[in-house]
Structure formats: C-alpha cells, structure tokens
Design an enzyme around this catalytic site. Sequence first.
Site, PDB file in Angstrom:
ATOM      1  CG  HIS A 302     -50.319   7.340  -7.211  1.00 40.92           C
ATOM      2  ND1 HIS A 302     -49.071   7.091  -7.690  1.00 40.92           N
ATOM      3  CD2 HIS A 302     -51.085   6.282  -7.555  1.00 40.92           C
ATOM      4  CE1 HIS A 302     -49.076   5.939  -8.330  1.00 40.92           C
ATOM      5  NE2 HIS A 302     -50.287   5.418  -8.255  1.00 40.92           N
ATOM      6  CG  ASP A 359     -57.834   2.246  -6.584  1.00 48.18           C
ATOM      7  OD1 ASP A 359     -58.157   1.452  -7.471  1.00 48.18           O
ATOM      8  OD2 ASP A 359     -56.737   2.228  -6.005  1.00 48.18           O
TER       9      ASP A 359
HETATM   10  N1  ACO Z   1     -55.679  10.926   3.200  1.00 47.78           N
HETATM   11  C1  ACO Z   1     -55.124  11.751   4.107  1.00 47.78           C
HETATM   12  N2  ACO Z   1     -53.807  12.009   4.186  1.00 47.78           N
HETATM   13  C2  ACO Z   1     -53.006  11.391   3.305  1.00 47.78           C
HETATM   14  C3  ACO Z   1     -53.506  10.491   2.317  1.00 47.78           C
HETATM   15  C4  ACO Z   1     -54.905  10.277   2.283  1.00 47.78           C
HETATM   16  N3  ACO Z   1     -55.435   9.453   1.372  1.00 47.78           N
HETATM   17  N4  ACO Z   1     -52.483  10.015   1.566  1.00 47.78           N
HETATM   18  C5  ACO Z   1     -51.381  10.575   2.071  1.00 47.78           C
HETATM   19  N5  ACO Z   1     -51.680  11.415   3.113  1.00 47.78           N
HETATM   20  C6  ACO Z   1     -50.744  12.250   3.862  1.00 47.78           C
HETATM   21  C7  ACO Z   1     -49.922  11.407   4.834  1.00 47.78           C
HETATM   22  O1  ACO Z   1     -50.533  11.317   6.094  1.00 47.78           O
HETATM   23  C8  ACO Z   1     -48.640  12.183   4.867  1.00 47.78           C
HETATM   24  O2  ACO Z   1     -48.829  13.320   5.688  1.00 47.78           O
HETATM   25  P1  ACO Z   1     -47.616  13.938   6.575  1.00 47.78           P
HETATM   26  O3  ACO Z   1     -46.613  14.416   5.567  1.00 47.78           O
HETATM   27  O4  ACO Z   1     -48.249  15.019   7.381  1.00 47.78           O
HETATM   28  O5  ACO Z   1     -47.096  12.782   7.407  1.00 47.78           O
HETATM   29  C9  ACO Z   1     -48.462  12.681   3.430  1.00 47.78           C
HETATM   30  O6  ACO Z   1     -49.809  12.787   2.920  1.00 47.78           O
HETATM   31  C10 ACO Z   1     -47.645  11.746   2.541  1.00 47.78           C
HETATM   32  O7  ACO Z   1     -48.264  10.452   2.560  1.00 47.78           O
HETATM   33  P2  ACO Z   1     -47.475   9.076   2.530  1.00 47.78           P
HETATM   34  O8  ACO Z   1     -48.326   8.011   3.148  1.00 47.78           O
HETATM   35  O9  ACO Z   1     -46.092   9.273   3.070  1.00 47.78           O
HETATM   36  O10 ACO Z   1     -47.364   8.838   0.976  1.00 47.78           O
HETATM   37  P3  ACO Z   1     -47.001   7.470   0.296  1.00 47.78           P
HETATM   38  O11 ACO Z   1     -46.452   7.826  -1.031  1.00 47.78           O
HETATM   39  O12 ACO Z   1     -46.186   6.620   1.186  1.00 47.78           O
HETATM   40  O13 ACO Z   1     -48.429   6.742   0.163  1.00 47.78           O
HETATM   41  C11 ACO Z   1     -50.535   6.107  -0.670  1.00 47.78           C
HETATM   42  C12 ACO Z   1     -49.181   6.740  -0.998  1.00 47.78           C
HETATM   43  C13 ACO Z   1     -50.333   4.718  -0.003  1.00 47.78           C
HETATM   44  C14 ACO Z   1     -51.302   5.891  -1.972  1.00 47.78           C
HETATM   45  C15 ACO Z   1     -51.327   7.050   0.284  1.00 47.78           C
HETATM   46  O14 ACO Z   1     -51.545   8.290  -0.359  1.00 47.78           O
HETATM   47  C16 ACO Z   1     -52.653   6.443   0.765  1.00 47.78           C
HETATM   48  O15 ACO Z   1     -52.672   5.729   1.761  1.00 47.78           O
HETATM   49  N6  ACO Z   1     -53.767   6.720   0.032  1.00 47.78           N
HETATM   50  C17 ACO Z   1     -55.054   6.110   0.350  1.00 47.78           C
HETATM   51  C18 ACO Z   1     -55.106   4.678  -0.168  1.00 47.78           C
HETATM   52  C19 ACO Z   1     -55.217   4.607  -1.674  1.00 47.78           C
HETATM   53  O16 ACO Z   1     -56.024   5.298  -2.296  1.00 47.78           O
HETATM   54  N7  ACO Z   1     -54.425   3.707  -2.278  1.00 47.78           N
HETATM   55  C20 ACO Z   1     -54.441   3.477  -3.744  1.00 47.78           C
HETATM   56  C21 ACO Z   1     -53.169   3.900  -4.368  1.00 47.78           C
HETATM   57  S1  ACO Z   1     -53.253   3.817  -6.093  1.00 47.78           S
HETATM   58  C22 ACO Z   1     -53.101   2.206  -6.460  1.00 47.78           C
HETATM   59  O17 ACO Z   1     -52.546   1.405  -5.783  1.00 47.78           O
HETATM   60  C23 ACO Z   1     -53.701   1.828  -7.671  1.00 47.78           C
END
Ligand code: ACO
Length: 424
Positions: A302, A359
Amino acid sequence: MSTATLSLDGKEYELSVVVGTEGEKGIDIARFRAESGAIMLDPGYGNTGSCESGITFINGEQGILRHRGYSIEDLAEKSSFVEVAYLLVYGNLPSTEELNRFGYRLTHHSMLHEDMKKFFEGFPPSAHPMSVLSTMAASLSTYYPDGDDEDDVDLNVVRLLAKLKTIAAFSHKKSIGHPYVYPRNDLGYVGDFMHMMFAVPTETYEVDPLVRDALDMLLVLHADHEQNCSTSTVRMVGSSGADLFSTISAGISALSGPLHGGANQAVIQMLEGIRADGGDYNKYIEKAKDRDDPFRLMGFGHRVYKNFDPRARIIKKTADKILSAIGLDDPLLDIAKNLERIALSDPYFEERRLYPNVDFYSGILYRAMGIPTNMFTVLFAMGRLPGWIAQWKEMRDQKSRIHRPRQIYIGETARPYVQIEDRG
Ligand code: ACO
C-alpha cells in the site's frame, strides 16, 4: 507560523509550514514557482499534498484510519453504511431524525428512469460491470443536470447515492441475462441491493441478515480513504466544474484498475491460479520477488500503510466468522492465509513493508456472499461513493482552483519541420 527555508541557485526562499490538526506538516509551495521559476518534481505524487481536508485522517505508520475523527474500528462495529455516508457527506453523525430522513430519501430516489434500461440493453453481455457502472453514472447527468442552488446539488447527491446501487445490480442482471429486479423501499440500503442482485421473479427472496450486516460493514470499510487515485481523480475532474455525475464516473474508471480497486478481483484470480497450479505458494512468493517477473502478490502493499492496513485486520476477523456461520469451507481462504503467513516472514516483504491491504480478504468474503468476481470492484465503488461525494463537496466549498500540475519537459528541443518527402 513556522517556516522552511529552501535554497536554489544561491537564493534563499522562505516557505510557510502548514500544520494539520493531527500535527502533520506540509511546506506550502503554492507561490514557489512564481518566485523562483522552479517547480517541485514528484512523479506519482507520493510526497505531494494536493489539498487540505477535514474528512479522513490516515496515519500509515501506525495503521490509523479515521473519518471525521471517528475510528474505522468503531464505525465498522457500531455504525452502518448509511450513517457513515451521512457522516462523510454532511460532516457529523446524524440524529435519529436526520438518519431516518436521509434513509427515506435514499430509498425514495432509488428507481432509474425507465428509458435508462435501454442503455443496459446496448451493452454486450460480456461487458464488465465496472465499465457499465461508470458509463451509467455519467449518463445520469443527462437526466439530472446541475441545479442552481445548494438544495439542487444536495438532491443530485442523494439521487446518485440512491441510484448507484440500482445501476450496480442491473449491470449484474444484464451480465447474466436475468430480468432486472426493481428496488424495494422496505429493505434498507444494503438489503435492497442484495434483493436487486439475487432475487428472481420466480421465487421469493429473503435477505440473510448475517450476510447483509457483513456487506454493510464491508461498504463502511471502503467509504473513504483520503487522496487515493480515484479520489484525486474526482477532485481533479471536479475542479474543472464538470457536473457531479461525470466527475464520479471518472472516479469509478480510476478505481477499476488492478493496482487500485480492481485488486480485489485480481486477488481472487491470483488465488484461483495458484490453486489450479497445485497450490504451491512458495513458487508464487518467489515470482513476486523476481524483478524480471511482472507477477505481483495482489492484495499486498500500500502506498500509505507501512505496518498494517486496519481495514484488512477487520475483514480478516469477519471472514473467519462469516465463513464458519455460512458453513462454507473456501479453499482459497487457506491459500490466502498461507500466502500471508509466508510473505510476512520473508525478508523481501518485510524490508519493503508490504502487508495485506483491504483487498486481500474482501474478495473471499464477497465470494462467500455469492457475489460474482466481476462485481467485486463494483462493490468497492458503491462503498467509496460517499467518500468521493464528500471530497467533491469539500473541493467545491473550498473554491479550489482548477487542478493543473506542471512537468519537467525532457523531450526534443526546438527543431525545424521536415517535409514528408525529405524524411529519411
Ligand atoms: N508484490 C511484490 N512486490 C511488491 C508488491 C507486491 N504486491 N507491491 C510492491 N512491491 C515491491 C515493488 O516491486 C518495489 O520493489 P523495489 O523497491 O525492489 O523496486 C517496492 O515493493 C515498492 O513498491 P511500489 O510499487 O514502488 O509501491 P507503490 O506505493 O508505488 O505501490 C501498490 C503501491 C500499487 C499498492 C503496490 O504495492 C501493488 O502493486 N500492490 C498490488 C496491487 C494491490 O493490491 N493494489 C491495491 C491497493 S489498495 C487499494 O487500492 C484499495
């Protein structure tokens, strides 16, 4: 008032610091470009405050979520979706009389104009209900144009809250080829939605109070989440002066993506995929960690919550209770729990502070309630609607300027136009 000093090209700029009621600090840069010629660069807006708001407070480090000062734990346990909608839209918990009147208005505006049924007929049977929802929400503006005064605005707010659940249920009926079921005023907001979703003309339908209350609570948990992607979209579109229905339609579209509200559907698809592949959780944990593999653990991570998502905690507890009460033994719940257990003890997830978000468990609950997977994000939209409306109203009351971010241009510098016959 405290200030921050920023130095650029040998010149110092004094910037005022805005402090919120919970002690959050923001540096006011609204006039910085006018004074220095430079902008702040923050792709993805992770460090940008787009507004001051009195609706929702989140402390992502401590897992705190409050609406108008009330904790999400209290609201989920003691309140109802209609009451929380009132709280968000009008600013305070309602008196009994206010709640009754609000509930009455929400039931008495729930029918759709009969002509709108023709729109549903135009969509292909495979249409995703989220696409139908955003289209139909926008189409409400053709029936209910902006009025002249605040009473007109309020009437459209009530219409939208009342009719979106009818549109949501009709979009489901359309997708399965069943006749539309009209709203009933005696069932309450969530009971009526269930009736429109699940009743068929050939049988009597009884609303299960256990499922109704759990669904009500799920809607409460989704009611607002400050300046997330869809809410920022609502404020952005609304800032242009677009009407309420078009503005909310844009929010619904933003919510549909798998990185936002669409994640609840993606979680179930992921769990089903893992199950079909033999249930090897470790393989999928490794895939999620592999930078070259686009797979992500859906429902994890998140932008704001870095220790836990308080909504996920509440849902997880309820999921156990509801599933055992319904007597459903969902193998996906076991896969979800195992994934969570392994991920939470894995350094990759620990270092990045990736925890289950709202979620991760909501889909399992929706499944247990008999809601089809393609309706999960629609349920999220129904829950988020009062939040979007509250944020839209606040933006209007603040007489916000049109939202217009800047950029740093990194393209070609000026070059002469080349006639087509001279291009290599
Ligand atoms: N699985 C694996 N790795 C992940 C995940 C995940 N679900 N989420 C983040 N990471 C990793 C990224 O690859 C990144 O790694 P790095 O530092 O080695 O490059 C690091 O964690 C940071 O992730 P970001 O994508 O930069 O974080 P951001 O804050 O931009 O994204 C998000 C947040 C979109 C929720 C992301 O965690 C994600 O894609 N999660 C899965 C989708 C999801 O569950 N979305 C619902 C969000 S809640 C809502 O909208 C109600």
